[in-house]
Design an enzyme around this catalytic site. Structure first.
Site, PDB file in Angstrom:
ATOM      1  N   TRP A 130      40.718  54.132 -19.523  1.00  0.00           N
ATOM      2  CA  TRP A 130      40.380  54.845 -20.780  1.00  0.00           C
ATOM      3  C   TRP A 130      40.123  56.310 -20.502  1.00  0.00           C
ATOM      4  O   TRP A 130      40.404  56.665 -19.242  1.00  0.00           O
ATOM      5  CB  TRP A 130      39.574  54.149 -21.900  1.00  0.00           C
ATOM      6  CG  TRP A 130      39.762  52.767 -22.264  1.00  0.00           C
ATOM      7  CD1 TRP A 130      41.004  52.218 -22.302  1.00  0.00           C
ATOM      8  CD2 TRP A 130      38.847  51.885 -22.906  1.00  0.00           C
ATOM      9  NE1 TRP A 130      41.030  50.922 -22.819  1.00  0.00           N
ATOM     10  CE2 TRP A 130      39.738  50.692 -23.169  1.00  0.00           C
ATOM     11  CE3 TRP A 130      37.466  51.828 -22.871  1.00  0.00           C
ATOM     12  CZ2 TRP A 130      39.163  49.600 -23.646  1.00  0.00           C
ATOM     13  CZ3 TRP A 130      36.985  50.486 -23.558  1.00  0.00           C
ATOM     14  CH2 TRP A 130      37.722  49.334 -23.851  1.00  0.00           C
TER      15      TRP A 130
ATOM     16  N   TRP B  40      54.351  54.839 -24.669  1.00  0.00           N
ATOM     17  CA  TRP B  40      53.255  55.205 -25.295  1.00  0.00           C
ATOM     18  C   TRP B  40      52.392  56.430 -24.643  1.00  0.00           C
ATOM     19  O   TRP B  40      51.856  56.082 -23.591  1.00  0.00           O
ATOM     20  CB  TRP B  40      52.388  54.106 -25.937  1.00  0.00           C
ATOM     21  CG  TRP B  40      51.229  54.383 -26.602  1.00  0.00           C
ATOM     22  CD1 TRP B  40      50.087  54.525 -25.635  1.00  0.00           C
ATOM     23  CD2 TRP B  40      50.890  54.611 -27.761  1.00  0.00           C
ATOM     24  NE1 TRP B  40      48.718  54.829 -26.422  1.00  0.00           N
ATOM     25  CE2 TRP B  40      49.341  54.794 -27.779  1.00  0.00           C
ATOM     26  CE3 TRP B  40      51.519  54.451 -29.022  1.00  0.00           C
ATOM     27  CZ2 TRP B  40      48.641  55.157 -29.336  1.00  0.00           C
ATOM     28  CZ3 TRP B  40      50.778  54.646 -30.079  1.00  0.00           C
ATOM     29  CH2 TRP B  40      49.399  55.086 -30.130  1.00  0.00           C
TER      30      TRP B  40
ATOM     31  N   ASP C 226      45.736  59.989 -25.296  1.00  0.00           N
ATOM     32  CA  ASP C 226      44.710  60.975 -24.966  1.00  0.00           C
ATOM     33  C   ASP C 226      45.265  61.861 -23.725  1.00  0.00           C
ATOM     34  O   ASP C 226      45.494  61.107 -22.692  1.00  0.00           O
ATOM     35  CB  ASP C 226      43.283  60.413 -24.807  1.00  0.00           C
ATOM     36  CG  ASP C 226      42.893  59.753 -25.868  1.00  0.00           C
ATOM     37  OD1 ASP C 226      43.594  59.565 -26.762  1.00  0.00           O
ATOM     38  OD2 ASP C 226      41.802  59.399 -25.707  1.00  0.00           O
TER      39      ASP C 226
ATOM     40  N   GLU D  14      34.090  61.041 -29.839  1.00  0.00           N
ATOM     41  CA  GLU D  14      35.147  60.518 -28.712  1.00  0.00           C
ATOM     42  C   GLU D  14      35.711  61.872 -27.982  1.00  0.00           C
ATOM     43  O   GLU D  14      35.465  63.074 -28.425  1.00  0.00           O
ATOM     44  CB  GLU D  14      36.305  59.891 -29.503  1.00  0.00           C
ATOM     45  CG  GLU D  14      35.953  58.607 -30.141  1.00  0.00           C
ATOM     46  CD  GLU D  14      37.241  57.840 -30.322  1.00  0.00           C
ATOM     47  OE1 GLU D  14      37.432  56.885 -29.600  1.00  0.00           O
ATOM     48  OE2 GLU D  14      38.056  58.375 -31.270  1.00  0.00           O
TER      49      GLU D  14
ATOM     50  N   ARG E 285      31.866  56.140 -23.794  1.00  0.00           N
ATOM     51  CA  ARG E 285      33.054  56.431 -23.530  1.00  0.00           C
ATOM     52  C   ARG E 285      33.544  58.036 -23.230  1.00  0.00           C
ATOM     53  O   ARG E 285      32.645  58.855 -23.613  1.00  0.00           O
ATOM     54  CB  ARG E 285      34.117  56.002 -24.466  1.00  0.00           C
ATOM     55  CG  ARG E 285      33.984  56.807 -25.886  1.00  0.00           C
ATOM     56  CD  ARG E 285      34.995  56.071 -26.843  1.00  0.00           C
ATOM     57  NE  ARG E 285      34.714  54.840 -27.189  1.00  0.00           N
ATOM     58  CZ  ARG E 285      34.815  54.379 -28.349  1.00  0.00           C
ATOM     59  NH1 ARG E 285      35.604  54.992 -29.235  1.00  0.00           N
ATOM     60  NH2 ARG E 285      34.406  52.986 -28.790  1.00  0.00           N
TER      61      ARG E 285
ATOM     62  N   TRP F 160      44.334  58.318 -35.565  1.00  0.00           N
ATOM     63  CA  TRP F 160      44.058  56.880 -35.659  1.00  0.00           C
ATOM     64  C   TRP F 160      44.150  56.179 -37.118  1.00  0.00           C
ATOM     65  O   TRP F 160      44.118  55.077 -37.023  1.00  0.00           O
ATOM     66  CB  TRP F 160      42.716  56.724 -34.819  1.00  0.00           C
ATOM     67  CG  TRP F 160      42.821  56.620 -33.165  1.00  0.00           C
ATOM     68  CD1 TRP F 160      42.022  57.332 -32.537  1.00  0.00           C
ATOM     69  CD2 TRP F 160      43.699  55.929 -32.662  1.00  0.00           C
ATOM     70  NE1 TRP F 160      42.429  57.357 -31.223  1.00  0.00           N
ATOM     71  CE2 TRP F 160      43.199  56.343 -31.132  1.00  0.00           C
ATOM     72  CE3 TRP F 160      44.451  54.899 -32.765  1.00  0.00           C
ATOM     73  CZ2 TRP F 160      44.012  55.816 -30.160  1.00  0.00           C
ATOM     74  CZ3 TRP F 160      45.108  54.298 -31.456  1.00  0.00           C
ATOM     75  CH2 TRP F 160      45.059  54.766 -30.350  1.00  0.00           C
TER      76      TRP F 160
END
Length: 521
Positions: free
Chosen positions: A108, A51, A54, A241, A185, A327
């Site tokens: 992340w 997978w 980002d 984001e 984040r 998403w």
């Protein structure tokens, strides 16, 4: 004709599928023990397996760009950062995990920088990464950790404690406080040469938080940027984001700061891609020229995008790359899982410049990176076409650029279809109607891998426009449409074997399709 919107576009472009083309099937290759057509992209970056999510902003070191990306062995699972390098922003070499997954401690998004002046104390030229991780595996404790590499970005070590602590997460108790704490984040760092310090922007639930630091270790909270000043009138574009912050000099010589972010503006009928604001930074706050953002892409699939300076002209040019997914439907198996054992691709790299518009606004304009031309294996120049209804081109393929001009008068709908099946039943339409440029992948939808309501995307153009110059990039499972001096639309498309033809169509009159050039990759 019904009103054209981002979600409901006309599909009369299907008239472009009246004549059978002579497309040939691609050769079969073995995949997972079965004879299955390979769907791996030809000129887009894909992971060797597993997978891809980002992309992380690349850095330039030792004559090449180092790009990192979120990677896991299974779809939408915890993972770390994998590493790839490129010298031309087209062909990538994979090097495996650079920041591997630790138990109960996924890595992340964040950003690497080259610490040329050794501000962090790991040596001049060390690559420093700030990345979000959930401390103790607790989501509301997502905080910013520092990794450093002294071997050119191939392996990293981590400081034990976070360098930017989520104070909100430590204090949150109400549902509203917890929701905001769970949105802390994707730090993006930038060197502010005027003030001799680092600037970091972090995405929050409805705003961007800015921090400054002399050394990448010790950070001071500055002022937030809130794009909603009046909840009654300002649109809610969703949480911020993968924010972006950088400086760039416009074509008129004026310097600007740009704040970008990936946004889910679906509920207000705007893109779910990269929004940006031009403005200024004074060391404490970012001030936007206009709170209404502009968009770098109007398709469904250009999320978590990152930009970085072009080594050839870092003051005036930047590159950009985005994750070609959304998403709304990302967390699922897709055709390449079955055919090739991977899920996810990045867009082609685009080159951007900031241009002053006649109305005084400054706009980032995108073009495909020029180095793509070095990967063309054949070029075909086709005859001009005067179309009244539908015409099928005498060429077919699965990985190519189609460049052409379209001119028309008083048409309700004009465009072309790519990925056209032999019987014309399947196709993806690119056209103009009601003052918008649209890409409709609905006629290419598959029952087993459906995009449901997320099939059609549109970008506003001048309603008086009667001609366009288009560059359309078609790969095994994607379409990217560039309008000269205008918008870009990027879409995944689930092409099947034999979806290789191209046709052109008009509705209510005639159009001229000229300068038709196809470049095979």
């Amino acid at each position: 004709m019904a009103t054209l919107s981002r979600r409901t576009l006309i599909r009369s472009a299907g008239i472009g599928a009246l004549t059978v083309s002579g497309a040939a099937a691609l050769p079969l290759v073995a995949a997972h023990g079965d004879e299955t057509e390979s769907l791996r992209a030809i000129f887009h970056m894909t992971p060797p397996k597993g997978w891809l999510c980002d992309p992380q902003r690349p850095v330039y070191r030792d004559g090449q760009y180092h790009l990192y990306y979120l990677h896991s062995d299974t779809n939408n699972a915890d993972g770390g950062w994998d590493h790839a390098t490129t010298t031309d922003c087209v062909q990538f070499t994979h090097h495996g995990a650079a920041i591997p997954l630790e138990p109960n401690f996924p890595v992340w998004s964040g950003s690497p920088v080259v610490d040329e002046d050794d501000t962090a104390g790991f040596g001049a030229g060390a690559i420093i990464v700030l990345a979000t991780q959930p401390t103790d595996g607790v989501r509301k404790y997502q905080e910013q950790y520092l990794y450093y590499s002294t071997d050119g970005g191939f392996t990293f070590s981590r400081l034990e404690d976070p360098v930017i602590v989520n104070e909100d997460g430590r204090e949150a108790s109400t549902p509203e406080e917890i929701e905001n704490a769970e949105w802390f984040r994707d730090p993006k760092t930038h060197w502010d040469a005027d003030r001799n310090e680092w600037v970091c922007v972090i995405g929050r639930h409805r705003y961007a938080a800015f921090y400054t630091s002399p050394n990448l270790r010790d950070w001071t909270l500055q002022r937030n940027f809130d794009y909603i000043l009046d909840a009654g009138t300002d649109p809610d574009l969703g949480g911020i984001e993968c924010p972006d912050i950088f400086e760039i000099t416009a074509d008129d010589g004026s310097p600007h700061w740009v704040l970008g972010a990936s946004m889910d503006a679906y509920d207000v009928d705007l893109p779910m891609t990269y929004a940006y604001w031009t403005g200024s930074w004074d060391g404490e706050k970012f001030t936007a020229d206009d709170l209404t953002p502009q968009w770098l892409d109007w398709g469904w699939d250009w999320y978590a995008a990152v930009t970085w300076p072009a080594e050839s002209d870092p003051e005036h040019k930047r590159y950009a790359i985005g994750w070609m997914n959304n998403w709304k439907y990302a967390a699922r198996d897709i055709p390449t899982d079955a055919s090739d054992g991977y899920n996810g691709q990045n867009s082609i790299v685009r080159e951007m410049q900031l241009v002053k518009q006649p109305d005084g606004r400054y706009t980032l304009l995108s073009a495909p990176v020029p180095e793509l031309d070095n990967h063309v294996r054949a070029t075909h120049e086709l005859a001009d076409e005067h179309v009244d209804g539908s015409t099928v081109l005498p060429w077919s393929g699965r990985a190519y650029e189609l460049e052409l001009d379209i001119a028309w008068e008083n048409l309700a709908n004009v465009g072309l279809s790519v990925g056209r099946s032999k019987d014309g039943a399947r196709h993806t339409n690119i056209g103009v109607a009601d003052g918008r440029l649209y890409v409709d992948r609905g006629p290419s939808d598959r029952a087993d891998y459906s995009f449901t309501e997320f099939t059609q995307a549109a970008a506003p153009i001048d309603p008086d426009t009667t001609e366009l110059h288009l560059r359309i990039f078609v790969d095994k499972q994607s379409v990217e449409v560039f309008v000269d001096g205008g918008p870009v639309l990027s879409q995944q498309v689930y092409f099947t074997e034999g979806d290789e033809g191209i046709s052109m169509y008009t509705d209510g009159g005639t159009a001229d399709f000229t300068g038709i050039t196809i470049r095979e990759f």
